[in-house]
Write an enzyme that holds these catalytic residues in place. Sequence first.
Site, short mmCIF file in Angstrom:
data_model
loop_
_atom_site.label_atom_id
_atom_site.label_comp_id
_atom_site.label_asym_id
_atom_site.label_seq_id
_atom_site.Cartn_x
_atom_site.Cartn_y
_atom_site.Cartn_z
N TYR A 127 76.53 35.62 -4.45
CA TYR A 127 77.03 34.28 -4.18
C TYR A 127 76.60 33.37 -5.33
CZ TYR A 127 77.08 29.62 -2.06
OH TYR A 127 77.25 28.28 -1.81
N ASP B 60 71.93 40.95 1.08
CA ASP B 60 72.73 39.89 1.68
C ASP B 60 73.87 40.55 2.45
OD1 ASP B 60 74.56 37.83 2.20
OD2 ASP B 60 73.93 36.69 0.45
N ARG C 7 58.57 21.67 14.22
CA ARG C 7 58.59 22.39 12.95
C ARG C 7 57.85 23.73 13.05
NH1 ARG C 7 55.68 20.73 8.42
NH2 ARG C 7 55.38 18.67 9.37
N LYS D 97 78.58 31.34 8.16
CA LYS D 97 79.83 32.09 8.06
C LYS D 97 80.14 32.80 9.38
CE LYS D 97 79.61 30.77 3.72
NZ LYS D 97 78.26 30.30 3.48
#
Length: 415
Positions: free
Chosen positions: A131, A196, A77, A221
């Site tokens: 979005y 973005d 992590r 994407k």
Amino acid sequence: MNPSSTHAYDRARTTPRALATEAVHAGRDDLARQGLHAPPIDLSTTYPSYDSRGEAARIDAFAADGALPEGTPVYGRLGNSTVARFETALARLEGTESAVAFASGMAALSAVLLARASTGLRHVVAVRPLYGCSDHLLTAGLLGSEVTWVDPAGIEDALRPDTGLVLVESPANPTLAELDLRAIAHACGSVPLLADNTFATPVLQRPVEHGARLVLHSATKYLGGHGDVMAGVVACDEEFAGRLRQVRFATGGVLHPLAGYLLLRGLATLPVRVRAASATAAELARRLAADPRVARVHYPRIGGAMVAFEVHGDPHEVIAGVRLVTPAVSLGSVDTLIQHPASISHRIVAESDRHGAGVSDRLLRMSVGLEDVEDLWGDLDGALGTDRRSRRSVSAPGPSRTADGRPLVSRPGGR
């Protein structure tokens, strides 16, 4: 390998390289020295160490500023060497000092909001459309943030002492509206601008060159590019990257190493994929703009593989009628996808807000893949159905093009 070692080696190399070269080599520069060609996948969640004092020092250093631990890794992590390779490569493609990867695009955006809120800066100024889930995250205040929605011209007046972020998306999802990032960055003053860049990718646009300080990607994407990995990433300076790593460590939104490997592999073909799909998308946009069954076409001036169009008829019939094109949410894969934003990606946004942002109920959003343009057009032509109005041929090249060869299509007013 230490997760920071690929970063250190990559920063040491200063020779400028073209984007296509960076896409292939960034994050991999140390492989030949190790006798490797393909990057290794480090699946370890924990790492043995007989030096507990050294471990304590590394954890203390990370807690102080979020810097990548030097020496033996401690825990997955805190960082992973495979994921670090992808982060190095994406940062170089976007032209930033660093990048921090997350389990999804929404996890990445959440980390940015939490990082700013942790310093008391909970207010966000944002421009629609975004979005749909980004819109919902801000509007619902799920992370304690407060949002002011404005047009680009209203950004400066909307800033407050507790404003921690200005958030925009260009080209925007799903209308493909484009913003003047340089003008917006100027209006932001000292407040960080987060752009973005999912639709454009660094192949078509690098927001930091226009003044943005943070660049967000849904790496699911185009960066992954094959519809088989979910991830998010923020490209930024090293100081903010440290804060994001601390949030990632505390909240657990880490990217799996196998996903990091797939993303690094996807970046190698990113320029080729984006340019090929963009050429097909531009031709489809031209044909759609000349078709009497289509009311309006939205296609960005910078190009790209996304096309949005509004139909005179029932958009749901188009979705039901495609056979080669895949009717599915998401975008950026090698195959062409189409969806109805008002029903899926932006369903979570209030109807009045959708309409106010130019997301009409007849709008369809198409992510163009790598298929042959004639096959795609044949499928769309069949799905659009017959129209009682006079139809004219749109398959042959016509005069409806701009001076530099791009298709002449309708775009949202004012953008």
